[in-house]
Design a protein around this motif. Structure first.
Motif, PDB file in Angstrom:
ATOM      1  N   VAL B  61      34.132  34.211  19.418  1.00 55.92           N
ATOM      2  CA  VAL B  61      35.442  34.090  18.784  1.00 55.92           C
ATOM      3  C   VAL B  61      35.287  33.256  17.514  1.00 55.92           C
ATOM      4  O   VAL B  61      34.559  32.257  17.490  1.00 55.92           O
ATOM      5  N   LEU B  62      35.917  33.722  16.447  1.00 54.09           N
ATOM      6  CA  LEU B  62      35.861  33.029  15.165  1.00 54.09           C
ATOM      7  C   LEU B  62      37.226  32.407  14.892  1.00 54.09           C
ATOM      8  O   LEU B  62      38.248  33.077  15.022  1.00 54.09           O
ATOM      9  N   ILE B  63      37.236  31.136  14.519  1.00 56.36           N
ATOM     10  CA  ILE B  63      38.502  30.469  14.190  1.00 56.36           C
ATOM     11  C   ILE B  63      38.526  30.150  12.711  1.00 56.36           C
ATOM     12  O   ILE B  63      37.619  29.492  12.195  1.00 56.36           O
ATOM     13  N   ASP B  64      39.535  30.616  12.020  1.00 56.15           N
ATOM     14  CA  ASP B  64      39.720  30.261  10.616  1.00 56.15           C
ATOM     15  C   ASP B  64      40.521  28.968  10.557  1.00 56.15           C
ATOM     16  O   ASP B  64      41.702  28.941  10.887  1.00 56.15           O
ATOM     17  N   ALA B  65      39.850  27.872  10.166  1.00 58.28           N
ATOM     18  CA  ALA B  65      40.525  26.569  10.121  1.00 58.28           C
ATOM     19  C   ALA B  65      41.095  26.274   8.740  1.00 58.28           C
ATOM     20  O   ALA B  65      41.577  25.179   8.492  1.00 58.28           O
ATOM     21  N   ASP B  66      41.041  27.246   7.847  1.00 63.66           N
ATOM     22  CA  ASP B  66      41.538  27.012   6.484  1.00 63.66           C
ATOM     23  C   ASP B  66      43.019  27.385   6.403  1.00 63.66           C
ATOM     24  O   ASP B  66      43.403  28.365   5.754  1.00 63.66           O
ATOM     25  N   VAL B  67      43.836  26.576   7.059  1.00 62.32           N
ATOM     26  CA  VAL B  67      45.278  26.827   7.086  1.00 62.32           C
ATOM     27  C   VAL B  67      45.824  26.775   5.655  1.00 62.32           C
ATOM     28  O   VAL B  67      45.567  25.828   4.933  1.00 62.32           O
ATOM     29  N   GLY B  68      46.538  27.802   5.264  1.00 59.74           N
ATOM     30  CA  GLY B  68      47.115  27.840   3.920  1.00 59.74           C
ATOM     31  C   GLY B  68      46.274  28.625   2.931  1.00 59.74           C
ATOM     32  O   GLY B  68      46.788  29.126   1.942  1.00 59.74           O
ATOM     33  N   ARG B  83      48.894  39.395  13.549  1.00 61.49           N
ATOM     34  CA  ARG B  83      50.316  39.229  13.841  1.00 61.49           C
ATOM     35  C   ARG B  83      50.663  37.764  14.082  1.00 61.49           C
ATOM     36  O   ARG B  83      51.730  37.299  13.753  1.00 61.49           O
ATOM     37  N   HIS B  84      49.736  37.070  14.686  1.00 58.87           N
ATOM     38  CA  HIS B  84      49.972  35.655  14.979  1.00 58.87           C
ATOM     39  C   HIS B  84      48.755  34.852  14.540  1.00 58.87           C
ATOM     40  O   HIS B  84      47.715  35.416  14.231  1.00 58.87           O
ATOM     41  N   HIS B  85      48.904  33.548  14.522  1.00 59.75           N
ATOM     42  CA  HIS B  85      47.814  32.733  14.019  1.00 59.75           C
ATOM     43  C   HIS B  85      47.622  31.468  14.843  1.00 59.75           C
ATOM     44  O   HIS B  85      48.366  31.196  15.785  1.00 59.75           O
ATOM     45  N   LEU B  86      46.603  30.718  14.414  1.00 63.34           N
ATOM     46  CA  LEU B  86      46.186  29.491  15.093  1.00 63.34           C
ATOM     47  C   LEU B  86      47.358  28.561  15.425  1.00 63.34           C
ATOM     48  O   LEU B  86      47.472  28.064  16.554  1.00 63.34           O
ATOM     49  N   PRO B 124      47.724  19.916  14.932  1.00 71.21           N
ATOM     50  CA  PRO B 124      47.510  18.750  15.777  1.00 71.21           C
ATOM     51  C   PRO B 124      46.077  18.726  16.301  1.00 71.21           C
ATOM     52  O   PRO B 124      45.643  19.653  16.981  1.00 71.21           O
ATOM     53  N   THR B 125      45.355  17.668  15.941  1.00 69.83           N
ATOM     54  CA  THR B 125      43.928  17.610  16.243  1.00 69.83           C
ATOM     55  C   THR B 125      43.649  17.731  17.746  1.00 69.83           C
ATOM     56  O   THR B 125      42.731  18.437  18.160  1.00 69.83           O
ATOM     57  N   GLU B 126      44.452  17.052  18.543  1.00 66.31           N
ATOM     58  CA  GLU B 126      44.211  17.085  19.987  1.00 66.31           C
ATOM     59  C   GLU B 126      44.390  18.494  20.554  1.00 66.31           C
ATOM     60  O   GLU B 126      43.616  18.958  21.387  1.00 66.31           O
ATOM     61  N   ALA B 127      45.433  19.182  20.087  1.00 65.47           N
ATOM     62  CA  ALA B 127      45.675  20.543  20.560  1.00 65.47           C
ATOM     63  C   ALA B 127      44.538  21.468  20.136  1.00 65.47           C
ATOM     64  O   ALA B 127      44.131  22.377  20.869  1.00 65.47           O
ATOM     65  N   MET B 128      44.008  21.229  18.938  1.00 64.34           N
ATOM     66  CA  MET B 128      42.876  22.024  18.442  1.00 64.34           C
ATOM     67  C   MET B 128      41.673  21.811  19.365  1.00 64.34           C
ATOM     68  O   MET B 128      40.989  22.761  19.750  1.00 64.34           O
ATOM     69  N   ARG B 129      41.419  20.565  19.730  1.00 65.59           N
ATOM     70  CA  ARG B 129      40.312  20.263  20.661  1.00 65.59           C
ATOM     71  C   ARG B 129      40.500  21.014  21.974  1.00 65.59           C
ATOM     72  O   ARG B 129      39.577  21.615  22.497  1.00 65.59           O
ATOM     73  N   GLY B 130      41.729  20.959  22.497  1.00 60.67           N
ATOM     74  CA  GLY B 130      42.023  21.610  23.765  1.00 60.67           C
ATOM     75  C   GLY B 130      41.802  23.108  23.692  1.00 60.67           C
ATOM     76  O   GLY B 130      41.236  23.719  24.612  1.00 60.67           O
ATOM     77  N   LEU B 131      42.228  23.691  22.575  1.00 60.52           N
ATOM     78  CA  LEU B 131      42.084  25.132  22.410  1.00 60.52           C
ATOM     79  C   LEU B 131      40.611  25.537  22.394  1.00 60.52           C
ATOM     80  O   LEU B 131      40.215  26.513  23.042  1.00 60.52           O
ATOM     81  N   VAL B 132      39.817  24.793  21.657  1.00 62.37           N
ATOM     82  CA  VAL B 132      38.398  25.133  21.569  1.00 62.37           C
ATOM     83  C   VAL B 132      37.730  24.973  22.937  1.00 62.37           C
ATOM     84  O   VAL B 132      36.923  25.813  23.350  1.00 62.37           O
ATOM     85  N   GLU B 133      38.103  23.924  23.653  1.00 55.05           N
ATOM     86  CA  GLU B 133      37.578  23.736  25.009  1.00 55.05           C
ATOM     87  C   GLU B 133      37.874  24.959  25.874  1.00 55.05           C
ATOM     88  O   GLU B 133      37.022  25.475  26.596  1.00 55.05           O
ATOM     89  N   ALA B 138      35.437  30.902  27.985  1.00 54.03           N
ATOM     90  CA  ALA B 138      35.466  32.359  28.043  1.00 54.03           C
ATOM     91  C   ALA B 138      34.529  33.033  27.044  1.00 54.03           C
ATOM     92  O   ALA B 138      34.290  34.239  27.135  1.00 54.03           O
ATOM     93  N   TYR B 139      34.031  32.275  26.081  1.00 60.71           N
ATOM     94  CA  TYR B 139      33.174  32.870  25.056  1.00 60.71           C
ATOM     95  C   TYR B 139      31.849  32.137  24.973  1.00 60.71           C
ATOM     96  O   TYR B 139      31.767  30.944  25.257  1.00 60.71           O
ATOM     97  N   ASP B 140      30.835  32.875  24.544  1.00 66.05           N
ATOM     98  CA  ASP B 140      29.522  32.255  24.384  1.00 66.05           C
ATOM     99  C   ASP B 140      29.464  31.400  23.119  1.00 66.05           C
ATOM    100  O   ASP B 140      28.773  30.393  23.076  1.00 66.05           O
ATOM    101  N   TYR B 141      30.180  31.876  22.099  1.00 64.03           N
ATOM    102  CA  TYR B 141      30.183  31.140  20.837  1.00 64.03           C
ATOM    103  C   TYR B 141      31.599  31.031  20.298  1.00 64.03           C
ATOM    104  O   TYR B 141      32.329  32.025  20.234  1.00 64.03           O
ATOM    105  N   VAL B 142      31.972  29.830  19.889  1.00 67.53           N
ATOM    106  CA  VAL B 142      33.207  29.617  19.132  1.00 67.53           C
ATOM    107  C   VAL B 142      32.760  29.113  17.763  1.00 67.53           C
ATOM    108  O   VAL B 142      32.248  27.999  17.643  1.00 67.53           O
ATOM    109  N   LEU B 143      32.902  29.957  16.735  1.00 74.59           N
ATOM    110  CA  LEU B 143      32.495  29.543  15.391  1.00 74.59           C
ATOM    111  C   LEU B 143      33.747  29.155  14.614  1.00 74.59           C
ATOM    112  O   LEU B 143      34.705  29.932  14.530  1.00 74.59           O
ATOM    113  N   ILE B 144      33.728  27.954  14.057  1.00 71.78           N
ATOM    114  CA  ILE B 144      34.904  27.444  13.345  1.00 71.78           C
ATOM    115  C   ILE B 144      34.595  27.399  11.853  1.00 71.78           C
ATOM    116  O   ILE B 144      33.669  26.705  11.419  1.00 71.78           O
TER     117      ILE B 144
END
Lengths: 268, 290
Positions: B61-68, B83-86, B124-133, B138-144
Motif C-alpha cells: 500500500v502506498l500512502i501519499d503524505a503530501d496533503v495539498g 473518491r476518498h483520501h487519507l 493528526p500525527t497519532e492517528a497517522m501512526r495508528g493507521l500505518v500500524e 495486512a500488507y507486506d509493505y507500507v510505502l509513505i
C-alpha cells in the motif's frame, strides 16, 4: 539609506520542489544586478537553505534571517554581498538549524519591508510546499513569479499555488523551466503554450533544460556571469521583461524558437 | 537483522476493522521515502518501488503524505479513480477499504491518496501512526511518500515509519538537504540511499558529483542508483511507472532496488547506466567540455 527607494518585492515560488526556484532567484537577481539594479535576495527556506550555495557565498555567512528577527544582529550585518557584482547584489541567508516556524509571517514581511527601503528589488526564494515557509515567503511580497516545468505534477502544484496567490491578490507571472524542445516536438512533453493555457497565466520566461545548470550550481557561479552559458542571456531577457521592456517571445509551441535555438547551437 | 527489528517494535495494539479479532500473523514494513529537497524523485521512487514490489508478489500500500500537493495518484495514473483520501480515513468519515484505490495493472497494489484541498497541519500525527500500524498487519509493505521540506508534512510522514529511503540527486544542494534530513530522522529510523538522476557522461567530465562523492558526505548504505532518463518525464505524464516496462533502464533499476529491499542478494548497484538523452545531445553539439 533614507526611505526614498522603494523596491519591487517579488516572491519566486512553485509548490513543487526541484523545479528551479533557487536557480531562478539567483540568476534573475544576478541579471538584474548586471542591469545596474540594487538587488537583495532572501532565502526563505529556513532549515534547508541553498541560495547561498548557488551563489557560492556559503562560507561567508555570519548571521541569518532568524537572528535578524530575534534581534541578535542588525539587518545589514546579516546581508552577504556578492562581490562579483560590486555593491549591487546581496543575500539574506536563511538559518540552517532552525525551523520555519521560528519566523512569523508578520516578522518576515517586516524584514522584506525594511530591505525594500534601500534597494530596487527584493527577491524572496520560497521553499517548496504550501506550509508555513511558503506563507512566510509570500507575506512580504507584492508580486510573484511562479516557476514550473512542463510536467503534469509540477503543473498541478503550480495551479494550487496560483490559487493561493490569487487569494492574497498577488499578481503573478509564469516561468516555464526545463523545456526539452525535441520532446515537445515528438509529443512527449507539453508545449509552453499548453502550460500557459492550463494555468491561464501570463508568461515571463521560457528556459530550456540544460545540464550546465547542475555544474554551475555545484560551483556557485551564476549563469549570467559566464558568457559561454546560453542560459545567461535568457535570464537577462527575463530581467529586462521585469524592468518593463517588451521583448517578444519568438514563436512558442512546437516550432520556431527552439528550432532556431538548436540551429544556433549546432552552428556555434 | 530484519527479525530483530520486527521484534523490537511495540506490541500490536490497533484494531483491524472488521477483522479486529484476527491475530495478525505477519507485520509489514513501513518505509518512508523522503529527501528534504523537492523534485529529486521521491514520488517517482515510491510509485515504482510499489509497482516493482507488488509485481514480485508482495502486498503493497502506498500512502501519499503530501496533503495539498498530491501527485502520487498522477504518477500511477489513478487520479480519476480517487473518491476518498487519507484525511477522510483519519477523521473516520470513511473506512480504509472505501479509500484505498486498487492499481490498474498490478495486483496487490493499493494507493491511499492525499487530500488536495486540505492543509498538512490537519493531519493528526497519532492517528497517522495508528493507521500505518493497522496497514502493517495486512500488507507486506507500507510505502509513505513524504512531501518536500522538513515541516509538518514531513514530520507526519516519518512519524509512523520504521525505515527510511532517502532519495538524493548528485547535486550539492540536494546532498546538503538530505544530510539535514538524515539528522532529523534520528537514530531510530535507519536510512538507506538511492542516488537518482545520475548522468555518467557528466560525471566522467567532472561536471557532476559521482555516487562516491555523494556518499562520501552522506555515508549511508547504498540501495540503488538510477540514471537520468527522459522516459521518466513521459512516464509521469502518462501515469505509467517504468518499473513494469521490460526494456526500460529506469524500470530495471527500480526492480533491482525492490529485490534488494526484499532481501535478495542483488549485485552492488552499477553506476554505469545507459547514457541518457542529453548526453547524446551533448555529443551531437560537439561537447562543451572545459
Amino acid at each position: 539609506m533614507t526611505a526614498q527607494r522603494k523596491a519591487r518585492r517579488i516572491v519566486v515560488t512553485s509548490g513543487k520542489g526541484g523545479v528551479g526556484k533557487t536557480t531562478t532567484t539567483a540568476n534573475l537577481g544576478a541579471a538584474l544586478a548586471l542591469l545596474g539594479k540594487r538587488v537583495v535576495l532572501v532565502d526563505a527556506d529556513i532549515g534547508l537553505r541553498n541560495l547561498d550555495l548557488v551563489l557560492g557565498v556559503e562560507k561567508r555567512i555570519v548571521f541569518d534571517l532568524v537572528e535578524v528577527v530575534e534581534g541578535r544582529c542588525q539587518l545589514r550585518q546579516a546581508l552577504v554581498r556578492d562581490k562579483r557584482f560590486g555593491e549591487s547584489l546581496a543575500i539574506l541567508p536563511a538559518a540552517q538549524t532552525r525551523e520555519k516556524t521560528a519566523v512569523s509571517e508578520l516578522q518576515f514581511a517586516g524584514v522584506v519591508e525594511q530591505l525594500a527601503e534601500s534597494c530596487d528589488y527584493v527577491l524572496v526564494d520560497s521553499p517548496a510546499g504550501i506550509e508555513h515557509g511558503f506563507r512566510n515567503a509570500i507575506a512580504g511580497a507584492a508580486e510573484a513569479l511562479v516557476v514550473t516545468t512542463p510536467e503534469v505534477s509540477a503543473i498541478r502544484d503550480a495551479d494550487r499555488v496560483i490559487g493561493k496567490l490569487q487569494e492574497r491578490g498577488l499578481p503573478m507571472r509564469l516561468i516555464v523551466n526545463r523545456v526539452r524542445p525535441e520532446m515537445v516536438r515528438s509529443g512527449e512533453m507539453m508545449s509552453v503554450d499548453d502550460v500557459c493555457d492550463i494555468l491561464s497565466a501570463e508568461l515571463v520566461g521560457i528556459i530550456p533544460d540544460d545540464a550546465e545548470v547542475i555544474d554551475t550550481t555545484n560551483r556557485g557561479v551564476p549563469l549570467v556571469l559566464d558568457p559561454s552559458q546560453r542560459l545567461g542571456a535568457i535570464y537577462t531577457k527575463i530581467a529586462r521583461r521585469l524592468e518593463g521592456e517588451i521583448i517578444p517571445f519568438t514563436q512558442l509551441g512546437g516550432g520556431g524558437f527552439f528550432d532556431r535555438l538548436l540551429g544556433a547551437l549546432r552552428a556555434g | 537483522m530484519e527479525t530483530q527489528r520486527v521484534q523490537a517494535q511495540e506490541p500490536f495494539v490497533a484494531s483491524v476493522g472488521p477483522n479486529a479479532n484476527a491475530v495478525p500473523v505477519a507485520r509489514g514494513r513501513a518505509i518512508v521515502v523522503t529527501s528534504g529537497k523537492g523534485g529529486v524523485g521521491k514520488t517517482t521512487t515510491t510509485a515504482n518501488l510499489g509497482v516493482a514490489l507488488a509485481a514480485r508478489g508482495a502486498r503493497v500500500v502506498l500512502i501519499d503524505a503530501d496533503v495539498g500537493l498530491r501527485n502520487l495518484d498522477l504518477v500511477l495514473g489513478l487520479e480519476s479513480r480517487i473518491r476518498h483520501h487519507l484525511l477522510d480515513v483519519l477523521e473516520e468519515k470513511v473506512t480504509l477499504d472505501d479509500a484505498l484505490v486498487r492499481d490498474k495493472r498490478v495486483e496487490n497494489l493499493f494507493l491511499l491518496a492525499a487530500a488536495q484541498n486540505r492543509e498538512k497541519d490537519d493531519v493528526p500525527t497519532e492517528a497517522m501512526r495508528g493507521l500505518v500500524e493497522k496497514l502493517r498487519a495486512a500488507y507486506d509493505y507500507v510505502l509513505i511518500d513524504s512531501p518536500a521540506g522538513i515541516e509538518m508534512g514531513f514530520k507526519n510522514a516519518i512519524a509512523a515509519a520504521g525505515e527510511a529511503i532517502v532519495v538524493c540527486t548528485p547535486e550539492v544542494a540536494a546532498v546538503r538537504d538530505v544530510d539535514r534530513v538524515v539528522g532529523l530522522l534520528g537514530n531510530d529510523l535507519s536510512a538507506q540511499l538511492i542516488v537518482n538522476r545520475l548522468r555518467p557522461a557528466l560525471v566522467r567530465k567532472g561536471k557532476m558529483l559521482s555516487v562516491d562523492d555523494v556518499n562520501a558526505i552522506l555515508r549511508l548504505p547504498l540501495l540503488g542508483v538510477i540514471g537520468d532518463e527522459p522516459e521518466v518525464i513521459v512516464a509521469t505524464n502518462r501515469g505509467e511507472p517504468p518499473a513494469l516496462a521490460a526494456n526500460s533502464p529506469t524500470g530495471a533499476a527500480y526492480r533491482a532496488i525492490a529485490a534488494r529491499i526484499a532481501g535478495e542478494d542483488v549485485p552492488a548497484p552499477q553506476a554505469a547506466q545507459a547514457e541518457g538523452f542529453l548526453d547524446k545531445l551533448g555529443a551531437f553539439f560537439g561537447g562543451r567540455a572545459k
